[in-house]
Write an enzyme that holds these catalytic residues in place. Structure first.
Site, PDB file in Angstrom:
ATOM      1  N   PRO A 148      24.386  20.678 -43.278  1.00  0.00           N
ATOM      2  CA  PRO A 148      24.152  20.531 -44.711  1.00  0.00           C
ATOM      3  C   PRO A 148      23.812  21.826 -45.440  1.00  0.00           C
ATOM      4  O   PRO A 148      23.102  22.678 -44.901  1.00  0.00           O
ATOM      5  CB  PRO A 148      22.977  19.549 -44.785  1.00  0.00           C
ATOM      6  CG  PRO A 148      22.344  19.593 -43.436  1.00  0.00           C
ATOM      7  CD  PRO A 148      23.443  19.894 -42.474  1.00  0.00           C
ATOM      8  N   ASN A 149      24.332  21.926 -46.630  1.00  0.00           N
ATOM      9  CA  ASN A 149      24.084  23.029 -47.579  1.00  0.00           C
ATOM     10  C   ASN A 149      24.773  24.334 -47.204  1.00  0.00           C
ATOM     11  O   ASN A 149      24.712  25.307 -47.962  1.00  0.00           O
ATOM     12  CB  ASN A 149      22.572  23.269 -47.780  1.00  0.00           C
ATOM     13  CG  ASN A 149      21.880  22.060 -48.359  1.00  0.00           C
ATOM     14  OD1 ASN A 149      22.344  21.520 -49.356  1.00  0.00           O
ATOM     15  ND2 ASN A 149      20.811  21.598 -47.735  1.00  0.00           N
ATOM     16  N   ARG A 155      23.529  30.554 -52.118  1.00  0.00           N
ATOM     17  CA  ARG A 155      22.287  29.918 -51.692  1.00  0.00           C
ATOM     18  C   ARG A 155      21.348  30.967 -51.094  1.00  0.00           C
ATOM     19  O   ARG A 155      21.698  31.598 -50.083  1.00  0.00           O
ATOM     20  CB  ARG A 155      22.630  28.884 -50.624  1.00  0.00           C
ATOM     21  CG  ARG A 155      21.453  28.248 -49.966  1.00  0.00           C
ATOM     22  CD  ARG A 155      21.869  27.454 -48.729  1.00  0.00           C
ATOM     23  NE  ARG A 155      20.710  26.817 -48.164  1.00  0.00           N
ATOM     24  CZ  ARG A 155      20.614  26.400 -46.916  1.00  0.00           C
ATOM     25  NH1 ARG A 155      21.636  26.539 -46.091  1.00  0.00           N
ATOM     26  NH2 ARG A 155      19.506  25.842 -46.484  1.00  0.00           N
ATOM     27  N   TYR A 202      20.099  34.292 -46.450  1.00  0.00           N
ATOM     28  CA  TYR A 202      21.362  34.038 -45.750  1.00  0.00           C
ATOM     29  C   TYR A 202      22.440  35.082 -46.028  1.00  0.00           C
ATOM     30  O   TYR A 202      23.537  35.002 -45.470  1.00  0.00           O
ATOM     31  CB  TYR A 202      21.891  32.641 -46.125  1.00  0.00           C
ATOM     32  CG  TYR A 202      20.929  31.545 -45.722  1.00  0.00           C
ATOM     33  CD1 TYR A 202      20.649  31.307 -44.379  1.00  0.00           C
ATOM     34  CD2 TYR A 202      20.269  30.769 -46.669  1.00  0.00           C
ATOM     35  CE1 TYR A 202      19.751  30.320 -43.998  1.00  0.00           C
ATOM     36  CE2 TYR A 202      19.375  29.782 -46.304  1.00  0.00           C
ATOM     37  CZ  TYR A 202      19.115  29.563 -44.964  1.00  0.00           C
ATOM     38  OH  TYR A 202      18.224  28.583 -44.582  1.00  0.00           O
ATOM     39  N   ASN A 223      25.970  24.651 -36.264  1.00  0.00           N
ATOM     40  CA  ASN A 223      24.805  25.063 -37.038  1.00  0.00           C
ATOM     41  C   ASN A 223      24.305  23.789 -37.719  1.00  0.00           C
ATOM     42  O   ASN A 223      24.837  23.388 -38.749  1.00  0.00           O
ATOM     43  CB  ASN A 223      25.164  26.125 -38.082  1.00  0.00           C
ATOM     44  CG  ASN A 223      23.911  26.587 -38.837  1.00  0.00           C
ATOM     45  OD1 ASN A 223      22.855  25.957 -38.753  1.00  0.00           O
ATOM     46  ND2 ASN A 223      24.028  27.687 -39.571  1.00  0.00           N
ATOM     47  N   ALA A 259      19.396  22.139 -41.734  1.00  0.00           N
ATOM     48  CA  ALA A 259      18.090  21.463 -41.816  1.00  0.00           C
ATOM     49  C   ALA A 259      17.938  20.353 -40.775  1.00  0.00           C
ATOM     50  O   ALA A 259      16.814  20.047 -40.343  1.00  0.00           O
ATOM     51  CB  ALA A 259      17.893  20.900 -43.220  1.00  0.00           C
ATOM     52  N   ASP A 295      20.685  13.186 -29.912  1.00  0.00           N
ATOM     53  CA  ASP A 295      21.156  12.176 -28.961  1.00  0.00           C
ATOM     54  C   ASP A 295      22.678  12.210 -28.836  1.00  0.00           C
ATOM     55  O   ASP A 295      23.222  12.006 -27.746  1.00  0.00           O
ATOM     56  CB  ASP A 295      20.707  10.779 -29.399  1.00  0.00           C
ATOM     57  CG  ASP A 295      19.228  10.530 -29.129  1.00  0.00           C
ATOM     58  OD1 ASP A 295      18.592  11.388 -28.498  1.00  0.00           O
ATOM     59  OD2 ASP A 295      18.705   9.482 -29.559  1.00  0.00           O
ATOM     60  N   GLU A 301      24.015  26.012 -30.160  1.00  0.00           N
ATOM     61  CA  GLU A 301      23.393  25.939 -31.479  1.00  0.00           C
ATOM     62  C   GLU A 301      23.350  27.328 -32.098  1.00  0.00           C
ATOM     63  O   GLU A 301      22.937  28.282 -31.429  1.00  0.00           O
ATOM     64  CB  GLU A 301      21.966  25.399 -31.289  1.00  0.00           C
ATOM     65  CG  GLU A 301      21.142  25.333 -32.556  1.00  0.00           C
ATOM     66  CD  GLU A 301      19.686  24.956 -32.272  1.00  0.00           C
ATOM     67  OE1 GLU A 301      19.358  24.478 -31.160  1.00  0.00           O
ATOM     68  OE2 GLU A 301      18.854  25.172 -33.159  1.00  0.00           O
ATOM     69  N   HIS A 361      22.363  29.767 -35.712  1.00  0.00           N
ATOM     70  CA  HIS A 361      21.731  29.894 -37.029  1.00  0.00           C
ATOM     71  C   HIS A 361      21.976  31.281 -37.580  1.00  0.00           C
ATOM     72  O   HIS A 361      21.911  32.271 -36.829  1.00  0.00           O
ATOM     73  CB  HIS A 361      20.216  29.673 -36.929  1.00  0.00           C
ATOM     74  CG  HIS A 361      19.861  28.321 -36.429  1.00  0.00           C
ATOM     75  ND1 HIS A 361      19.911  27.202 -37.230  1.00  0.00           N
ATOM     76  CD2 HIS A 361      19.494  27.895 -35.200  1.00  0.00           C
ATOM     77  CE1 HIS A 361      19.581  26.150 -36.510  1.00  0.00           C
ATOM     78  NE2 HIS A 361      19.329  26.534 -35.272  1.00  0.00           N
ATOM     79  N   ARG A 408      10.557  32.410 -39.673  1.00  0.00           N
ATOM     80  CA  ARG A 408      10.447  31.741 -40.976  1.00  0.00           C
ATOM     81  C   ARG A 408       9.302  30.721 -40.961  1.00  0.00           C
ATOM     82  O   ARG A 408       8.403  30.816 -40.146  1.00  0.00           O
ATOM     83  CB  ARG A 408      11.803  31.118 -41.321  1.00  0.00           C
ATOM     84  CG  ARG A 408      12.912  32.189 -41.397  1.00  0.00           C
ATOM     85  CD  ARG A 408      14.230  31.606 -41.825  1.00  0.00           C
ATOM     86  NE  ARG A 408      14.143  31.003 -43.155  1.00  0.00           N
ATOM     87  CZ  ARG A 408      15.070  30.181 -43.657  1.00  0.00           C
ATOM     88  NH1 ARG A 408      16.142  29.876 -42.936  1.00  0.00           N
ATOM     89  NH2 ARG A 408      14.929  29.680 -44.866  1.00  0.00           N
TER      90      ARG A 408
HETATM   91  C1  DQA Z   1      19.808  27.570 -40.833  1.00  0.00           C
HETATM   92  C2  DQA Z   1      18.279  27.529 -40.671  1.00  0.00           C
HETATM   93  C3  DQA Z   1      17.722  26.174 -41.068  1.00  0.00           C
HETATM   94  O1  DQA Z   1      16.305  26.167 -40.935  1.00  0.00           O
HETATM   95  C4  DQA Z   1      18.051  25.861 -42.512  1.00  0.00           C
HETATM   96  O2  DQA Z   1      17.606  24.567 -42.854  1.00  0.00           O
HETATM   97  C5  DQA Z   1      19.492  26.052 -42.828  1.00  0.00           C
HETATM   98  C6  DQA Z   1      20.224  27.169 -42.239  1.00  0.00           C
HETATM   99  C7  DQA Z   1      20.408  28.963 -40.551  1.00  0.00           C
HETATM  100  O3  DQA Z   1      21.602  29.043 -40.315  1.00  0.00           O
HETATM  101  O4  DQA Z   1      19.686  29.969 -40.603  1.00  0.00           O
HETATM  102  O5  DQA Z   1      20.052  25.324 -43.653  1.00  0.00           O
HETATM  103  O6  DQA Z   1      20.381  26.657 -39.892  1.00  0.00           O
END
Ligand code: DQA
Length: 147
Positions: free
Chosen positions: A10-11, A18, A23, A74, A77, A87, A98, A100, A107
């Site tokens: 998301p986002n 953003r 980022y 990724n 949130a 799961d 994973e 990020h 953070r």
């Molecule tokens: C994120 C880190 C997460 O805490 C955050 O909610 C994001 C982006 C990152 O890529 O740094 O949306 O996954």
């Protein structure tokens, strides 16, 4: 040829506008273009998806093993909240990595916990766009080592 599913949570569709201080200014289109280039060099077929919806991500992961040998995600949130995505990965029977953009451990405290990390092969955090490229390199290595 290996097929890898890459999921942006998301986002992440808002990257570029953003919180650029966190980022950077890189857009999701630029990240995807760099990933496609690297996939070409590694001889990997990538399917890239972005979703803001937890259930949709669960569905994608649930179906992944029929088509893909690995997942790079990724979870954004959902990293910190989603037992359902955790799961799904745990049940997927293919490796997941994973990634990020930001260093989640540098953070806010609520970001220090990942529900996804314990069911992933590994986590890459803090290298901006390169986290994804490193994730792709690591997944390729895992898959090639298996054969
Ligand atoms: C994120 C880190 C997460 O805490 C955050 O909610 C994001 C982006 C990152 O890529 O740094 O949306 O996954």
């Amino acid at each position: 040829m290996y097929q890898i599913l890459l999921i942006h949570g998301p986002n992440l569709n808002l990257l570029g506008e953003r919180e650029p201080e966190v980022y950077g200014k890189v857009t999701i289109e630029k990240i995807n273009a760099e990933l496609e280039k690297e996939a070409g060099r590694l001889n990997i077929k990538l399917k890239i998806v972005q979703s803001n919806h937890e259930g949709e991500i669960v569905d994608l992961i649930g179906k992944a093993k029929n088509e893909f040998q690995g997942i790079i995600i990724n979870p954004a949130a959902y990293t910190h909240t989603s037992v359902a995505i955790r799961d799904a990965i745990s049940a997927a029977s293919i490796p997941a990595i994973e990634v990020h953009l930001s260093n989640i451990y540098a953070r806010e405290e609520f970001r220090h916990t990942s529900l996804i990390a314990p069911v992933s092969r590994g986590q890459i955090s803090g290298f901006g766009m390169h986290s994804y490229i490193l994730g792709l390199t690591a997944m390729t290595k895992i898959l090639k080592d298996k054969t």
